[in-house]
Scaffold this motif. Structure first.
Motif, PDB file in Angstrom:
ATOM      1  N   GLN A 156      38.708  55.716  33.297  1.00 19.20           N
ATOM      2  CA  GLN A 156      38.478  55.217  34.653  1.00 19.20           C
ATOM      3  C   GLN A 156      38.002  53.776  34.521  1.00 19.20           C
ATOM      4  OE1 GLN A 156      34.967  54.847  35.693  1.00 19.20           O
ATOM      5  NE2 GLN A 156      35.446  54.005  37.693  1.00 19.20           N
ATOM      6  N   GLU A 157      38.467  52.887  35.402  1.00 17.50           N
ATOM      7  CA  GLU A 157      38.174  51.456  35.264  1.00 17.50           C
ATOM      8  C   GLU A 157      37.576  50.891  36.550  1.00 17.50           C
ATOM      9  OE1 GLU A 157      40.417  47.485  33.473  1.00 17.50           O
ATOM     10  OE2 GLU A 157      41.602  49.194  34.157  1.00 17.50           O
ATOM     11  N   THR A 158      36.481  50.134  36.402  1.00 20.88           N
ATOM     12  CA  THR A 158      35.779  49.524  37.529  1.00 20.88           C
ATOM     13  C   THR A 158      35.627  48.030  37.266  1.00 20.88           C
ATOM     14  OG1 THR A 158      34.531  51.556  37.929  1.00 20.88           O
ATOM     15  CG2 THR A 158      33.647  49.532  38.881  1.00 20.88           C
ATOM     16  N   VAL A 159      35.789  47.222  38.304  1.00 20.57           N
ATOM     17  CA  VAL A 159      35.620  45.776  38.173  1.00 20.57           C
ATOM     18  C   VAL A 159      34.129  45.450  38.135  1.00 20.57           C
ATOM     19  CG1 VAL A 159      36.070  43.515  39.201  1.00 20.57           C
ATOM     20  CG2 VAL A 159      37.788  45.332  39.370  1.00 20.57           C
ATOM     21  N   GLU A 160      33.706  44.778  37.091  1.00 22.01           N
ATOM     22  CA  GLU A 160      32.301  44.381  36.968  1.00 22.01           C
ATOM     23  C   GLU A 160      32.048  42.993  37.546  1.00 22.01           C
ATOM     24  OE1 GLU A 160      29.321  45.131  33.475  1.00 22.01           O
ATOM     25  OE2 GLU A 160      30.360  43.230  33.069  1.00 22.01           O
ATOM     26  N   SER A 161      32.956  42.051  37.275  1.00 16.76           N
ATOM     27  CA  SER A 161      32.762  40.694  37.794  1.00 16.76           C
ATOM     28  C   SER A 161      34.073  39.927  37.789  1.00 16.76           C
ATOM     29  CB  SER A 161      31.723  39.929  36.965  1.00 16.76           C
ATOM     30  OG  SER A 161      32.182  39.736  35.636  1.00 16.76           O
ATOM     31  N   ILE A 162      34.166  38.947  38.685  1.00 17.06           N
ATOM     32  CA  ILE A 162      35.265  37.984  38.718  1.00 17.06           C
ATOM     33  C   ILE A 162      34.614  36.615  38.819  1.00 17.06           C
ATOM     34  CG2 ILE A 162      37.332  37.178  39.912  1.00 17.06           C
ATOM     35  CD1 ILE A 162      37.628  39.977  41.091  1.00 17.06           C
ATOM     36  N   SER A 163      34.846  35.778  37.832  1.00 17.67           N
ATOM     37  CA  SER A 163      34.142  34.495  37.781  1.00 17.67           C
ATOM     38  C   SER A 163      34.686  33.512  38.813  1.00 17.67           C
ATOM     39  CB  SER A 163      34.279  33.877  36.393  1.00 17.67           C
ATOM     40  OG  SER A 163      35.561  33.288  36.225  1.00 17.67           O
ATOM     41  N   PRO A 164      33.910  32.481  39.153  1.00 13.33           N
ATOM     42  CA  PRO A 164      34.484  31.356  39.891  1.00 13.33           C
ATOM     43  C   PRO A 164      35.576  30.715  39.040  1.00 13.33           C
ATOM     44  CG  PRO A 164      32.080  31.239  39.834  1.00 13.33           C
ATOM     45  CD  PRO A 164      32.478  32.295  38.860  1.00 13.33           C
ATOM     46  N   GLU A 165      36.382  29.875  39.652  1.00 14.62           N
ATOM     47  CA  GLU A 165      37.431  29.218  38.900  1.00 14.62           C
ATOM     48  C   GLU A 165      36.827  28.327  37.814  1.00 14.62           C
ATOM     49  OE1 GLU A 165      40.419  25.818  40.044  1.00 14.62           O
ATOM     50  OE2 GLU A 165      41.219  27.729  40.791  1.00 14.62           O
ATOM     51  N   LYS A 166      37.351  28.456  36.585  1.00 15.36           N
ATOM     52  CA  LYS A 166      36.882  27.700  35.438  1.00 15.36           C
ATOM     53  C   LYS A 166      37.993  26.797  34.915  1.00 15.36           C
ATOM     54  CE  LYS A 166      32.940  30.128  34.840  1.00 15.36           C
ATOM     55  NZ  LYS A 166      31.584  29.573  34.736  1.00 15.36           N
ATOM     56  N   LYS A 167      37.593  25.664  34.360  1.00 17.57           N
ATOM     57  CA  LYS A 167      38.547  24.800  33.694  1.00 17.57           C
ATOM     58  C   LYS A 167      38.576  25.188  32.220  1.00 17.57           C
ATOM     59  CE  LYS A 167      38.607  20.393  34.621  1.00 17.57           C
ATOM     60  NZ  LYS A 167      38.221  18.955  34.641  1.00 17.57           N
ATOM     61  N   THR A 168      39.739  25.600  31.727  1.00 19.44           N
ATOM     62  CA  THR A 168      39.887  26.003  30.330  1.00 19.44           C
ATOM     63  C   THR A 168      41.035  25.224  29.700  1.00 19.44           C
ATOM     64  OG1 THR A 168      41.544  27.761  30.534  1.00 19.44           O
ATOM     65  CG2 THR A 168      39.262  28.345  31.103  1.00 19.44           C
TER      66      THR A 168
END
Length: 361
Positions: A156-168
């Motif tokens: 079973q999979e749960t979303v923990e976090s989604i970061s702000p947009e990052k420059k990579t």
């Protein structure tokens, strides 16, 4: 609030409602879009999904052989019982393999997850924002008990976090972290996995004009510049290997305590558990241990059919690399191979192998 924040790893993120990409253009990340992304945090995106098969001895044996893991508790009942176990057990790192659905079950339209608010919906939302490419960045596993033949695992999979947009280096993107929970047929917890990927908007500017390979085919004059090779996941455990590769040196990690060689690189010797290590340089010769001819899915950085080989070096370790200078129908297991190098771009050099007879003729 407007501005740009900077994280501990040096990447930057926007804090206003309409973030901007690296080239200064406005991105689709409006406040409404951000709110839709935030709605996924804490949400279950994959319900309990049983693996196609229970834990079984043949798959354990194949895994142990492919990984070169000679621990007898995986294949020998008597040896396993001698350690106090009731019988053979599965390698802990196989936990994810028991729930993998395979290529057909993953891409077939009838098998895709179409549940509202599920993983497919999150991927579609990220695609809408232009984050159409993905690379895995890291995985953290915590094991609660060993698996034995007969166990039937569900995830079973749960979303923990989604970061702000990052420059990579790959382009502007977002780190998506999910937690996968693995349970047995009785609902007992056997493992958890924190899985992080970078969903990014591919960079168009600054692409290398051509891939350079000392063993592959050169780009044709006036041809469309090839796509960038996917970036490897470089970390503190393997950075030395990629740095040596940029110098066209194929190195093998060696335990400084017992002298055992190992690949892929890791922090701990699997033979004696020592944390001390150095490296030796491979002579660049070996033989073909196994291979696949990859046709799908296609990536624009590669030409097809694509030969992917498991090479056993003369030193005894194995690595995965592309096979060059030979047609698929001419490949045979056991054929002698010699090292060559692919300079994909100024930042990435990778070992490739070709038949040794090519060099000797």
């Amino acid at each position: 609030m407007n501005g740009t924040s900077r994280s501990a790893d040096g990447t930057s993120s926007t804090t206003n409602g309409a973030s901007r990409t690296e080239d200064g253009t406005s991105s689709p990340a409006s406040e409404a879009y951000e709110e839709r992304l935030r709605a996924f945090v804490g949400r279950e995106v994959t319900g309990p999904t049983p693996g196609q098969d229970p834990v079984n001895q043949p798959m354990i044996r194949h895994w142990a052989e492919a990984m070169g893991d000679r621990n007898p508790v995986y294949t020998d009942e008597r040896a396993a019982r001698a350690t106090g176990r009731p019988g053979v057990v599965a390698p802990a790192s196989m936990v994810q393999a028991w729930t993998m659905r395979g290529y057909a079950a993953t891409v077939a339209p009838a098998a895709r997850d179409t549940a509202p608010g599920g993983l497919a919906a999150l991927v579609a939302l990220l695609d809408e924002g232009g984050y159409t490419s993905v690379v895995a960045t890291d995985s953290e596993l915590e094991f609660r008990r060993e698996l034995v033949p007969g166990d039937h695992i569900a995830v079973q999979e749960t979303v923990e976090s989604i970061s702000p947009e990052k420059k990579t280096a790959l382009g502007a993107g977002r780190f998506v972290t999910t937690v996968k929970t693995y349970r047995d047929q009785a609902g007992g917890l056997v493992a958890t996995q924190r899985w992080r990927t970078l969903r990014f908007r591919p960079r168009e500017a600054g692409r290398p004009r051509a891939e350079r390979s000392t063993g592959g085919s050169a780009a044709q004059p006036g041809a469309e510049p090839p796509a960038r090779r996917p970036r490897p996941a470089v970390n503190r455990d393997n950075a030395f290997w990629f740095e040596a590769a940029r110098e066209h040196r194929l190195v093998i990690q060696r335990c400084a305590s017992c002298g055992a060689l190992r690949h892929p690189p890791g922090p701990c010797c699997p033979e004696c558990s020592s944390l001390w290590w150095d490296t030796v340089e491979s002579g660049g010769r070996g033989h073909l241990y196994s291979y696949v001819v990859n046709h799908h899915p296609r990536h624009p950085a590669f030409t097809y059919p694509l030969l992917v080989a498991v090479v056993e070096l003369a030193e005894g370790t194995r690595l995965i690399a592309n096979l060059d200078g030979v047609a698929p129908e001419e490949v045979r297991v056991g054929m002698p191979l010699v090292l060559d190098w692919l300079d994909a771009d100024p930042d990435l050099s990778l070992p490739v192998f070709r038949p040794a007879a090519t060099e000797e003729s």
